[in-house]
Write a protein that holds these residues in place. Structure first.
Motif, mmCIF file in Angstrom:
data_model
loop_
_atom_site.group_PDB
_atom_site.id
_atom_site.type_symbol
_atom_site.label_atom_id
_atom_site.label_comp_id
_atom_site.label_asym_id
_atom_site.label_seq_id
_atom_site.Cartn_x
_atom_site.Cartn_y
_atom_site.Cartn_z
ATOM 1 N N GLU A 25 0.798 -1.271 0.093
ATOM 2 C CA GLU A 25 0.072 0.097 -0.031
ATOM 3 C C GLU A 25 0.843 1.452 -0.106
ATOM 4 O OE1 GLU A 25 -2.649 0.137 3.305
ATOM 5 O OE2 GLU A 25 -4.068 -1.463 2.620
ATOM 6 N N ASP A 26 2.154 1.362 0.551
ATOM 7 C CA ASP A 26 2.616 2.602 0.721
ATOM 8 C C ASP A 26 4.060 2.742 0.325
ATOM 9 O OD1 ASP A 26 0.396 3.139 2.707
ATOM 10 O OD2 ASP A 26 1.553 2.066 4.540
ATOM 11 N N TYR A 27 4.324 2.123 -0.749
ATOM 12 C CA TYR A 27 5.873 2.162 -1.286
ATOM 13 C C TYR A 27 5.589 2.344 -2.861
ATOM 14 C CZ TYR A 27 6.476 0.604 3.548
ATOM 15 O OH TYR A 27 6.738 0.584 5.031
ATOM 16 N N LEU A 28 4.880 3.121 -3.105
ATOM 17 C CA LEU A 28 4.697 3.637 -4.749
ATOM 18 C C LEU A 28 4.313 2.676 -5.556
ATOM 19 C CD1 LEU A 28 8.353 5.449 -5.142
ATOM 20 C CD2 LEU A 28 6.069 6.364 -4.492
ATOM 21 N N LEU A 29 4.877 1.232 -5.696
ATOM 22 C CA LEU A 29 4.152 0.254 -6.259
ATOM 23 C C LEU A 29 3.307 -0.420 -5.418
ATOM 24 C CD1 LEU A 29 3.824 -1.637 -8.957
ATOM 25 C CD2 LEU A 29 5.609 -3.251 -7.836
ATOM 26 N N THR A 30 1.824 -0.501 -5.677
ATOM 27 C CA THR A 30 1.055 -1.100 -4.619
ATOM 28 C C THR A 30 0.625 -2.252 -5.268
ATOM 29 O OG1 THR A 30 -1.168 -0.125 -5.741
ATOM 30 C CG2 THR A 30 0.074 1.229 -4.208
ATOM 31 N N ALA A 31 0.033 -3.158 -4.438
ATOM 32 C CA ALA A 31 -0.521 -4.481 -4.806
ATOM 33 C C ALA A 31 -1.535 -4.255 -5.997
ATOM 34 C CB ALA A 31 -1.120 -5.259 -3.577
ATOM 35 N N ARG A 32 -2.393 -3.241 -5.852
ATOM 36 C CA ARG A 32 -3.617 -2.898 -6.609
ATOM 37 C C ARG A 32 -2.856 -2.724 -8.071
ATOM 38 N NH1 ARG A 32 -7.688 2.090 -6.867
ATOM 39 N NH2 ARG A 32 -5.634 3.211 -7.071
ATOM 40 N N ASP A 33 -1.794 -1.989 -8.207
ATOM 41 C CA ASP A 33 -0.930 -1.653 -9.392
ATOM 42 C C ASP A 33 -0.569 -3.001 -10.120
ATOM 43 O OD1 ASP A 33 -0.991 1.103 -8.776
ATOM 44 O OD2 ASP A 33 0.823 1.093 -8.012
ATOM 45 N N VAL A 34 -0.082 -4.101 -9.155
ATOM 46 C CA VAL A 34 0.546 -5.134 -9.990
ATOM 47 C C VAL A 34 -0.814 -5.809 -10.673
ATOM 48 C CG1 VAL A 34 1.764 -7.304 -9.487
ATOM 49 C CG2 VAL A 34 2.373 -5.218 -8.280
ATOM 50 N N GLN A 35 -1.949 -5.826 -9.640
ATOM 51 C CA GLN A 35 -3.081 -6.721 -10.051
ATOM 52 C C GLN A 35 -3.389 -6.115 -11.585
ATOM 53 O OE1 GLN A 35 -4.743 -6.482 -6.277
ATOM 54 N NE2 GLN A 35 -5.699 -8.077 -6.756
ATOM 55 N N GLY A 36 -3.438 -4.697 -11.407
ATOM 56 C CA GLY A 36 -4.149 -3.966 -12.487
ATOM 57 C C GLY A 36 -3.182 -4.305 -13.936
ATOM 58 N N TYR A 37 -1.719 -4.192 -13.690
ATOM 59 C CA TYR A 37 -0.950 -4.386 -14.684
ATOM 60 C C TYR A 37 -1.207 -5.777 -15.485
ATOM 61 C CZ TYR A 37 2.001 -0.260 -14.367
ATOM 62 O OH TYR A 37 2.581 0.819 -14.598
ATOM 63 N N MET A 38 -1.503 -6.957 -14.150
ATOM 64 C CA MET A 38 -1.495 -8.099 -14.703
ATOM 65 C C MET A 38 -3.039 -8.303 -15.481
ATOM 66 S SD MET A 38 0.238 -11.000 -13.751
ATOM 67 C CE MET A 38 1.488 -11.353 -12.514
ATOM 68 N N GLU A 39 -3.786 -7.551 -15.354
ATOM 69 C CA GLU A 39 -5.176 -7.493 -16.027
ATOM 70 C C GLU A 39 -5.071 -7.264 -17.431
ATOM 71 O OE1 GLU A 39 -8.624 -5.978 -13.981
ATOM 72 O OE2 GLU A 39 -7.849 -6.818 -11.937
ATOM 73 N N LEU A 40 -4.131 -5.902 -17.624
ATOM 74 C CA LEU A 40 -3.696 -5.553 -18.798
ATOM 75 C C LEU A 40 -2.886 -6.206 -19.848
ATOM 76 C CD1 LEU A 40 -2.772 -1.651 -17.876
ATOM 77 C CD2 LEU A 40 -4.993 -2.447 -18.952
ATOM 78 N N TYR A 41 -2.242 -7.251 -19.082
ATOM 79 C CA TYR A 41 -1.213 -8.131 -19.646
ATOM 80 C C TYR A 41 -1.972 -9.347 -20.406
ATOM 81 C CZ TYR A 41 3.249 -10.618 -20.210
ATOM 82 O OH TYR A 41 4.110 -11.312 -20.742
ATOM 83 N N CYS A 42 -2.922 -9.947 -19.360
ATOM 84 C CA CYS A 42 -3.551 -11.115 -19.946
ATOM 85 C C CYS A 42 -4.512 -11.310 -20.765
ATOM 86 C CB CYS A 42 -4.315 -11.940 -18.442
ATOM 87 S SG CYS A 42 -3.277 -12.455 -17.177
ATOM 88 N N SER A 43 -4.456 -12.104 -21.756
ATOM 89 C CA SER A 43 -5.066 -12.358 -22.817
ATOM 90 C C SER A 43 -6.339 -12.889 -22.438
ATOM 91 C CB SER A 43 -4.564 -13.381 -24.106
ATOM 92 O OG SER A 43 -3.499 -12.564 -24.465
ATOM 93 N N SER A 44 -6.381 -13.891 -21.406
ATOM 94 C CA SER A 44 -7.498 -14.519 -20.749
ATOM 95 C C SER A 44 -7.111 -14.739 -19.389
ATOM 96 C CB SER A 44 -7.959 -15.920 -21.670
ATOM 97 O OG SER A 44 -7.134 -16.681 -21.421
ATOM 98 N N PRO A 45 -8.193 -15.094 -18.749
ATOM 99 C CA PRO A 45 -7.964 -15.693 -16.957
ATOM 100 C C PRO A 45 -6.928 -16.742 -17.119
ATOM 101 C CG PRO A 45 -10.190 -15.210 -17.339
ATOM 102 C CD PRO A 45 -9.708 -15.116 -18.760
ATOM 103 N N GLU A 46 -7.054 -17.808 -17.991
ATOM 104 C CA GLU A 46 -6.192 -18.812 -17.984
ATOM 105 C C GLU A 46 -4.895 -18.699 -17.972
ATOM 106 O OE1 GLU A 46 -8.913 -18.373 -19.939
ATOM 107 O OE2 GLU A 46 -10.127 -19.634 -18.922
ATOM 108 N N ASP A 47 -4.536 -17.485 -18.693
ATOM 109 C CA ASP A 47 -3.215 -17.162 -18.884
ATOM 110 C C ASP A 47 -2.249 -17.129 -17.308
ATOM 111 O OD1 ASP A 47 -3.075 -16.860 -21.560
ATOM 112 O OD2 ASP A 47 -3.259 -14.628 -21.420
ATOM 113 N N LEU A 48 -3.067 -16.850 -16.378
ATOM 114 C CA LEU A 48 -2.367 -16.808 -15.080
ATOM 115 C C LEU A 48 -1.753 -17.919 -14.410
ATOM 116 C CD1 LEU A 48 -5.306 -14.578 -13.427
ATOM 117 C CD2 LEU A 48 -2.962 -13.809 -13.801
#
Length: 339
Positions: A216-239
């Motif tokens: 939460e407090d150190y610039l890159l947040t867990a929400r950021d990483v989740q958002g980047y993953m959603e932008l990156y994946c072509s489908s949920p199966e990619d995870l």
């Protein structure tokens, strides 16, 4: 080692005011483009442009940073020669959607000079315009061409090192897995700086404490990483694909000699260290260092800062075996080693 209170307060304020990265990645690209144009590369490094042609005909832009040696004498005048001991194939960070070779000009120039290596920086295709698996395929094919001598005629394949930070660290690890699986070439060494290696960054369900402690407090947040993953994946199966989350690979044997460096206050810290431990267990040669008092993304900080200087000391030791005495500076901690 606690962060300075004023710095920590600034980090917290900036982190909690950040909008959803899925809505702002394009604006971030614009800001990064401006920052890239303000870069002042090290004059001891020559910068050249190149391309790697992909199998679909797309030309991936490359930037080549070659360290130079300047020799001056009254008799001969100034003589400038190339001075490098190998080649680093570099994949930049930015969550697969941000970052660029332009943003990393200063970092790659510093890298070339400090590590005495030629650096080839890869401008792979980014998400969400080009979703998984486009980025790893671009990086894999660029590496294949480098190992085949198709990009640079004077490459010593025994001294090619894969290196990436954050999402670029993910890509370096994935390229090594792909290379083993496909059998066309095999890197001897890789360096991963605070890499993404896992697929779950929800603080409620993640295996890793660093997602909760640093999310939460150190610039890159867990929400950021989740958002980047959603932008990156072509489908949920990619995870579930190890080429997206290499820690999921059922087998990480026959991997290159590996250096993993994590940051103390990074949400990705524990998954990077877990990946290093698996490489050490299954491939037999890994080193892992946690840089204390550091947050995610610090490679782009000025090279005079201790966290950056310490990181280059660690990488130089890994590449060249130069002396590295922890008691000289307590700014980093070795978690596992090759001994």
């Amino acid at each position: 080692m606690p962060l300075n209170k004023a710095v920590l307060a600034a980090f917290k304020a900036a982190s909690r005011l950040k909008p959803d990265i899925k809505q702002t990645y394009e604006a971030q690209r614009v800001a990064e483009d401006v920052m890239g144009k303000l870069s002042l590369p090290d004059p001891r490094c020559r910068i050249d442009e190149a391309v790697a042609v992909m199998r679909d005909g797309y030309e991936v832009p490359l930037r080549v940073f070659t360290p130079l040696d300047f020799d001056f004498s009254l008799d001969r005048g100034l003589k400038v020669v190339e001075d490098f001991r190998g080649t680093i194939l570099f994949f930049h960070g930015g969550g697969w959607a941000n970052g660029s070779v332009d943003l990393y000009i200063d970092a790659c120039s510093t890298m070339a000079v400090k590590l005495e290596r030629r650096v080839v920086s890869v401008d792979y295709r980014r998400s969400p315009e080009h979703r998984f698996p486009q980025a790893p395929e671009d990086c894999y094919e660029t590496a294949r061409q480098l190992f085949a001598g198709e990009l640079l005629a004077d490459v010593d394949v025994d001294n090619i090192v894969l290196f990436g930070d954050s999402a670029g660290g993910n890509l370096a690890a994935v390229v090594s897995l792909m290379a083993r699986d496909r059998g066309e070439y095999m890197p001897r060494s890789q360096m991963l700086l605070y890499p993404v290696t896992y697929n779950d960054h929800d603080p409620r369900t993640s295996w890793f404490d660093s997602v909760r402690e640093n999310g939460e407090d150190y610039l890159l947040t867990a929400r950021d990483v989740q958002g980047y993953m959603e932008l990156y994946c072509s489908s949920p199966e990619d995870l579930a694909n190890p080429y997206l989350a290499p820690l999921l690979a059922p087998d990480v044997s026959n991997q290159p000699r590996t250096l993993v460096i994590t940051a103390e206050y990074c949400p990705l810290r524990d998954e990077g260290e877990a990946f290093a431990a698996r490489i050490d267990l299954e491939s037999g040669e890994a080193a892992c260092y946690r840089v204390l008092d550091a947050v995610h993304g610090y490679l782009l900080y000025p090279s005079v800062l201790n966290v950056v200087k310490d990181t280059y000391r660690i990488m130089k030791h890994f590449l060249d075996g130069d002396g590295l005495e922890q008691e000289d500076d307590p700014a980093w901690l070795e978690l596992l080693g090759t001994d």
